[in-house]
Design a protein around this motif. Structure first.
Motif, PDB file in Angstrom:
ATOM      1  N   TYR A   1       0.509  -1.434  -0.030  1.00 28.09           N
ATOM      2  CA  TYR A   1      -0.198   0.507   0.143  1.00 28.09           C
ATOM      3  C   TYR A   1       0.645   1.370  -0.058  1.00 28.09           C
ATOM      4  O   TYR A   1       0.545   2.033  -1.133  1.00 28.09           O
ATOM      5  N   TYR A   2       1.698   1.229   0.936  1.00 25.43           N
ATOM      6  CA  TYR A   2       2.883   2.306   0.646  1.00 25.43           C
ATOM      7  C   TYR A   2       3.537   2.819   0.174  1.00 25.43           C
ATOM      8  O   TYR A   2       4.166   3.831  -0.261  1.00 25.43           O
ATOM      9  N   THR A   3       3.920   1.524  -0.423  1.00 25.10           N
ATOM     10  CA  THR A   3       5.511   1.935  -1.024  1.00 25.10           C
ATOM     11  C   THR A   3       4.957   2.135  -2.664  1.00 25.10           C
ATOM     12  O   THR A   3       5.219   2.755  -3.564  1.00 25.10           O
ATOM     13  N   VAL A   4       3.536   1.590  -3.147  1.00 26.16           N
ATOM     14  CA  VAL A   4       2.599   2.018  -4.345  1.00 26.16           C
ATOM     15  C   VAL A   4       2.456   3.163  -4.375  1.00 26.16           C
ATOM     16  O   VAL A   4       2.470   4.398  -5.002  1.00 26.16           O
ATOM     17  N   LYS A   5       2.015   3.749  -3.044  1.00 27.92           N
ATOM     18  CA  LYS A   5       2.053   5.438  -2.639  1.00 27.92           C
ATOM     19  C   LYS A   5       3.321   5.818  -2.926  1.00 27.92           C
ATOM     20  O   LYS A   5       3.180   7.476  -3.556  1.00 27.92           O
ATOM     21  N   ASP A   6       4.397   5.996  -2.316  1.00 29.55           N
ATOM     22  CA  ASP A   6       5.536   6.806  -2.667  1.00 29.55           C
ATOM     23  C   ASP A   6       6.146   6.502  -3.816  1.00 29.55           C
ATOM     24  O   ASP A   6       6.513   7.364  -4.384  1.00 29.55           O
ATOM     25  N   LEU A   7       6.013   5.813  -4.081  1.00 27.69           N
ATOM     26  CA  LEU A   7       6.111   5.597  -5.979  1.00 27.69           C
ATOM     27  C   LEU A   7       5.539   6.759  -6.455  1.00 27.69           C
ATOM     28  O   LEU A   7       6.225   7.560  -7.149  1.00 27.69           O
ATOM     29  N   VAL A   8       4.423   7.026  -6.652  1.00 24.76           N
ATOM     30  CA  VAL A   8       3.959   8.128  -6.956  1.00 24.76           C
ATOM     31  C   VAL A   8       4.812   9.496  -6.295  1.00 24.76           C
ATOM     32  O   VAL A   8       5.050  10.865  -7.172  1.00 24.76           O
ATOM     33  N   GLY A   9       4.916   9.963  -5.498  1.00 23.41           N
ATOM     34  CA  GLY A   9       5.880  10.610  -4.895  1.00 23.41           C
ATOM     35  C   GLY A   9       7.379  11.210  -5.223  1.00 23.41           C
ATOM     36  O   GLY A   9       7.597  11.857  -5.203  1.00 23.41           O
ATOM     37  N   ILE A  10       7.856   9.709  -5.359  1.00 22.17           N
ATOM     38  CA  ILE A  10       8.990   9.802  -5.841  1.00 22.17           C
ATOM     39  C   ILE A  10       9.162  10.194  -7.499  1.00 22.17           C
ATOM     40  O   ILE A  10      10.092  10.681  -8.321  1.00 22.17           O
ATOM     41  N   ALA A  11       8.135   9.878  -8.336  1.00 26.16           N
ATOM     42  CA  ALA A  11       8.073  10.211  -9.649  1.00 26.16           C
ATOM     43  C   ALA A  11       8.040  12.228  -9.109  1.00 26.16           C
ATOM     44  O   ALA A  11       8.130  12.635 -10.666  1.00 26.16           O
ATOM     45  N   ILE A  12       6.881  12.496  -8.566  1.00 26.32           N
ATOM     46  CA  ILE A  12       6.406  13.679  -8.887  1.00 26.32           C
ATOM     47  C   ILE A  12       8.199  14.342  -8.620  1.00 26.32           C
ATOM     48  O   ILE A  12       8.573  15.507  -9.252  1.00 26.32           O
TER      49      ILE A  12
ATOM     50  N   LEU B   1      10.928  13.772  -8.161  1.00 27.53           N
ATOM     51  CA  LEU B   1      12.101  13.373  -9.517  1.00 27.53           C
ATOM     52  C   LEU B   1      11.385  14.356 -11.012  1.00 27.53           C
ATOM     53  O   LEU B   1      12.738  14.982 -11.317  1.00 27.53           O
ATOM     54  N   PHE B   2      10.288  14.597 -11.260  1.00 33.99           N
ATOM     55  CA  PHE B   2      10.140  15.925 -12.152  1.00 33.99           C
ATOM     56  C   PHE B   2      10.932  16.550 -11.617  1.00 33.99           C
ATOM     57  O   PHE B   2      11.322  17.232 -12.593  1.00 33.99           O
ATOM     58  N   VAL B   3      10.667  17.449 -10.402  1.00 31.82           N
ATOM     59  CA  VAL B   3      10.974  18.477  -9.700  1.00 31.82           C
ATOM     60  C   VAL B   3      12.407  18.578 -10.509  1.00 31.82           C
ATOM     61  O   VAL B   3      13.296  19.329 -10.326  1.00 31.82           O
ATOM     62  N   PHE B   4      12.724  17.747  -9.706  1.00 30.93           N
ATOM     63  CA  PHE B   4      14.622  17.783  -9.560  1.00 30.93           C
ATOM     64  C   PHE B   4      14.885  17.761 -11.064  1.00 30.93           C
ATOM     65  O   PHE B   4      15.910  17.913 -10.841  1.00 30.93           O
ATOM     66  N   SER B   5      14.896  16.748 -12.004  1.00 29.47           N
ATOM     67  CA  SER B   5      14.955  16.896 -13.658  1.00 29.47           C
ATOM     68  C   SER B   5      15.018  18.305 -13.685  1.00 29.47           C
ATOM     69  O   SER B   5      15.818  18.370 -14.205  1.00 29.47           O
ATOM     70  N   VAL B   6      13.414  19.185 -13.529  1.00 25.55           N
ATOM     71  CA  VAL B   6      13.763  19.918 -14.176  1.00 25.55           C
ATOM     72  C   VAL B   6      14.978  21.503 -13.449  1.00 25.55           C
ATOM     73  O   VAL B   6      15.271  21.546 -13.998  1.00 25.55           O
ATOM     74  N   VAL B   7      14.462  21.034 -11.987  1.00 24.11           N
ATOM     75  CA  VAL B   7      16.151  21.502 -11.886  1.00 24.11           C
ATOM     76  C   VAL B   7      17.826  21.398 -12.228  1.00 24.11           C
ATOM     77  O   VAL B   7      18.178  22.679 -12.485  1.00 24.11           O
ATOM     78  N   VAL B   8      17.722  20.838 -12.153  1.00 26.32           N
ATOM     79  CA  VAL B   8      19.122  19.467 -12.712  1.00 26.32           C
ATOM     80  C   VAL B   8      19.518  20.472 -14.029  1.00 26.32           C
ATOM     81  O   VAL B   8      20.474  20.362 -14.432  1.00 26.32           O
ATOM     82  N   PHE B   9      18.034  20.369 -15.165  1.00 27.32           N
ATOM     83  CA  PHE B   9      18.339  21.378 -17.217  1.00 27.32           C
ATOM     84  C   PHE B   9      18.408  22.206 -16.817  1.00 27.32           C
ATOM     85  O   PHE B   9      18.929  22.299 -17.834  1.00 27.32           O
ATOM     86  N   TYR B  10      17.601  22.743 -16.332  1.00 25.59           N
ATOM     87  CA  TYR B  10      16.872  24.583 -16.329  1.00 25.59           C
ATOM     88  C   TYR B  10      17.554  25.541 -15.459  1.00 25.59           C
ATOM     89  O   TYR B  10      17.645  26.400 -15.751  1.00 25.59           O
ATOM     90  N   PHE B  11      17.721  25.098 -13.681  1.00 25.70           N
ATOM     91  CA  PHE B  11      18.526  26.254 -12.767  1.00 25.70           C
ATOM     92  C   PHE B  11      19.274  25.301 -11.678  1.00 25.70           C
ATOM     93  O   PHE B  11      18.941  25.121 -11.168  1.00 25.70           O
ATOM     94  N   PRO B  12      20.285  24.588 -12.732  1.00 27.13           N
ATOM     95  CA  PRO B  12      21.738  23.794 -11.592  1.00 27.13           C
ATOM     96  C   PRO B  12      22.141  24.462 -10.835  1.00 27.13           C
ATOM     97  O   PRO B  12      22.513  23.916 -10.001  1.00 27.13           O
ATOM     98  N   GLU B  13      22.379  25.458 -10.881  1.00 25.59           N
ATOM     99  CA  GLU B  13      23.307  26.606 -10.423  1.00 25.59           C
ATOM    100  C   GLU B  13      22.107  27.152  -9.152  1.00 25.59           C
ATOM    101  O   GLU B  13      22.225  27.986  -8.240  1.00 25.59           O
ATOM    102  N   GLY B  14      20.634  27.181  -9.442  1.00 24.54           N
ATOM    103  CA  GLY B  14      19.861  27.958  -8.202  1.00 24.54           C
ATOM    104  C   GLY B  14      19.696  28.875  -8.220  1.00 24.54           C
ATOM    105  O   GLY B  14      19.796  29.769  -7.203  1.00 24.54           O
TER     106      GLY B  14
END
Length: 419
Positions: free
Chosen positions: A248-259, A261-274
């Protein structure tokens, strides 16, 4: 249709493994038969995100180590080599630098969750202490990693922080020299910080993470209501308000992880210096002991404590301002370790505490954010006064806690979890 021969073979393999190692027992104890409260909310995703970022830091760190030269002569050039010539080196480095900031974002939100729902209260004191020790070591790990690029801000930031040790009466100068390994920041300092950052501290942090999880699973997870779900069980011994963590929570956590990773990827590729907060602009220049940057400030996740340090501008009982600043900065972290014994409220969760606890937590969070902002900015008279006010609020939250948590009127706690 399932292959019965394949299932039989897999079962035989697991029996062979279980006879020699408790793999199935561990799976049951920590996943399939570990019952977590069924009312977990948004704030309960940050623990698994912290684990995810830890794995990211270890893996990217290993790859960076392969091309990094831990010497005063070669460190900066090797970082440039990673960024320009190593295949995908720029991506690995940005994942590591962004991961460092992401780590502290999720850790601070994880800690806030603990404050909000009383996750530090009995019987979870040891879980909290392990967590705070991990936090302290993460700060040391981040500080030592901060020096490694051997840029201007890395060099001078380390110079300022290490020089604080010299403020300790008697042993201070010798202690600062011992930490540096030299009379000033040099290649020796860089080399020993590299060894601690890459080998020693990660081993200790990983061991503490394991202890943190084991201690948590021994006493059970807290929940937004602060209710012990073990008190209400069915005839099979399963908590009525609990559900198996897996699936139950491992599946729910996968949704949070996906979100995430999406935000993390946006920062890495577009705003890496923050915007200069993840990687400061002076760090694109090699370290120069003869040229001081216009404004020296630590990375953003250290700035609340740096602002507390700078807020102490007065001497007291013969102790000079510099030493008092170091003392207050250390106390701001140390007080977190005794939090479980400061809270005298009969309830755990902020949902059922009185208005005084809610106001104090709100003021504490606001003051912490303001201190973080002030720590980035150059010091002025007005900013120093504001930092002193916020420092007073920061400590008042903890030191007055035994009083206001005991005096306030609390709401009745339900017998079963809500929501």
């Amino acid at each position: 249709m399932a292959n019965p021969n394949k299932a039989k073979a897999e079962s035989g393999i697991m029996r062979w493994v279980d006879d020699r190692f408790p793999a199935t027992q561990m799976m049951q104890d920590h996943l399939t038969k570990y019952y977590a409260p069924k009312n977990f909310n948004f704030f309960y995703i940050f623990g698994v995100l912290a684990l995810l970022v830890l794995v990211n830091q270890i893996l990217t760190g290993v790859w960076l180590t392969m091309s990094f030269n831990p010497s005063a002569e070669g460190a900066f050039a090797s970082v440039e080599y990673i960024m320009r010539d190593v295949e995908w080196g720029w991506l690995i480095r940005y994942m590591h630098t962004t991961g460092a900031s992401a780590f502290f974002v999720v850790i601070y939100l994880h800690m806030f969750r603990g404050l909000l729902y009383g996750s530090y209260r009995a019987p979870r004191e040891l879980v909290w202490i392990f967590g705070m020790t991990i936090y302290l070591l993460l700060m040391a790990e981040a500080f030592m990693g901060y020096l490694l690029p051997w840029g201007q801000m890395s060099y001078w930031g380390a110079q300022v922080i290490i020089s604080l040790f010299s403020a300790i009466p008697g042993i201070g100068p010798d202690l600062a020299q011992w930490v540096r390994g030299d009379f000033l920041i040099s290649g020796i300092t860089l080399n020993r910080f590299f060894a601690l950052h890459v080998v020693a501290l990660p081993i200790v942090i990983l061991a503490l993470v394991v202890l943190h999880i084991i201690a948590l699973h021994e006493v059970g997870s807290n929940n937004p209501d602060g209710i012990d779900i073990k008190q209400k069980k069915d005839e099979t011994g399963k908590p009525l308000d609990g559900i198996a963590f897996h699936p139950y929570y491992t599946v729910k956590d996968l949704v949070g992880i996906a979100i995430f990773l999406f935000v993390f990827s946006v920062v890495v590729f577009y705003f890496p210096e923050g915007g200069g907060y993840f990687i400061e602009r002076p760090n694109f220049e090699p370290a120069n002991p003869l040229k001081t940057p216009d404004h020296i400030a630590p990375v953003w996740y250290f700035t609340p404590f740096y602002a507390i340090l700078r807020a102490i501008t007065f001497s007291f009982f013969g102790l000079d301002a510099k030493f008092l600043g170091v003392l207050f900065m250390g106390a701001a972290i140390a007080v977190l370790f005794v939090l479980p014994w400061l809270d005298r409220s009969p309830v755990r969760s902020m949902r059922y505490k009185g208005w005084m606890s809610k106001v104090m937590l709100l003021l504490f969070c606001i003051s912490f954010v303001i201190l973080g902002v002030l720590g980035v900015l150059p010091s002025t008279t007005g900013r120093t006064i504001l930092a002193q006010v916020c420092t007073a609020i920061y400590f008042a939250f903890f030191l007055l806690m035994p009083i206001y948590t005991k005096l306030e009127k609390t709401k009745p706690v339900p017998e079963r979890v809500t929501g």
